[in-house]
Design an enzyme around this catalytic site. Sequence first.
Site, PDB file in Angstrom:
ATOM      1  CG  HIS A   1      43.676  41.062  46.485  1.00  0.00           C
ATOM      2  ND1 HIS A   1      43.056  42.264  46.747  1.00  0.00           N
ATOM      3  CD2 HIS A   1      44.060  41.104  45.191  1.00  0.00           C
ATOM      4  CE1 HIS A   1      43.047  42.996  45.644  1.00  0.00           C
ATOM      5  NE2 HIS A   1      43.656  42.317  44.683  1.00  0.00           N
TER       6      HIS A   1
ATOM      7  CD  GLU B   1      47.094  43.604  43.290  1.00  0.00           C
ATOM      8  OE1 GLU B   1      46.667  43.565  42.136  1.00  0.00           O
ATOM      9  OE2 GLU B   1      46.376  43.432  44.269  1.00  0.00           O
TER      10      GLU B   1
HETATM   11  P1  PGA Z   1      42.720  46.133  39.020  1.00  0.00           P
HETATM   12  O1  PGA Z   1      42.814  45.002  40.136  1.00  0.00           O
HETATM   13  O2  PGA Z   1      43.508  45.607  37.846  1.00  0.00           O
HETATM   14  O3  PGA Z   1      41.262  46.259  38.746  1.00  0.00           O
HETATM   15  O4  PGA Z   1      43.320  47.353  39.581  1.00  0.00           O
HETATM   16  C1  PGA Z   1      44.005  44.337  40.372  1.00  0.00           C
HETATM   17  C2  PGA Z   1      43.848  43.508  41.605  1.00  0.00           C
HETATM   18  O5  PGA Z   1      43.343  44.046  42.609  1.00  0.00           O
HETATM   19  O6  PGA Z   1      44.185  42.329  41.620  1.00  0.00           O
END
Ligand code: PGA
Length: 229
Positions: free
Chosen positions: A102, A151
């Site tokens: 992440h 992401e």
């Molecule tokens: P968020 O986080 O939905 O609060 O943007 C997603 C993540 O970082 O996994």
Amino acid sequence: MKYFIANWKANKNLEEMQFWVKNFIEYLNSKLGVKQKLENGKISVIICPPFPLVYPLKQSLQSYKNIFVGCQDISKIEGGTFTGEVPAHSLTSLVTYAIIGHSERKKFLNETDEEVNRKYFIAKHIGIEPIYCIAGTDHTYPKTLNFICYEPPEAISRGDGRGDFESSANILAAKQTLKVPSTMKFIYGGSVNRDNISEYLAHDEIDGFLVGGASLDPQHFFDIIGSSV
Ligand code: PGA
């Protein structure tokens, strides 16, 4: 199959988890469409709490089909004299999935790509399915992945306001640039919420969602899942 993955990040204690589960199950029992889709394997829910909550969460959800528990990281240490580490070995039979790489771990905890790859191999070896995060379209990833999660860091934690979320067109373009093969599940994460989920759900090319902030509230997370019914 659509995947709805809750990433609780560094939030919740035991009491708060129990409150979340109680409410989530109540919503589930009141909306049979979601329950049926879970039972028929059309949707899958994966909840990734902090480590201490993995076991009690698993216990509370064990009678529900297609609701799984995951963790948010895998240690780069395989075991031994490393006080305080949580090795993958101690998670076997407790978690089915693990979020790996992440961007918050890279940004705030200095995790390197090399460490992420090591974690990926440790998880695979031990039988935990990695959900491998990548933050940009110039990033590489192991070709043997089953789950890749795109992401873009600037899309994370944008809050509840409408209008400035990542467009599905951008997400699909990223999938193309990354050349994600059809054998890999393509997950999107970044401020997914009950207001923008319909736009994303309209595209079969997006196999699922990693939901952070909006997954902390059981009703909000349930509404996101319910939009797929
Ligand atoms: P968020 O986080 O939905 O609060 O943007 C997603 C993540 O970082 O996994």
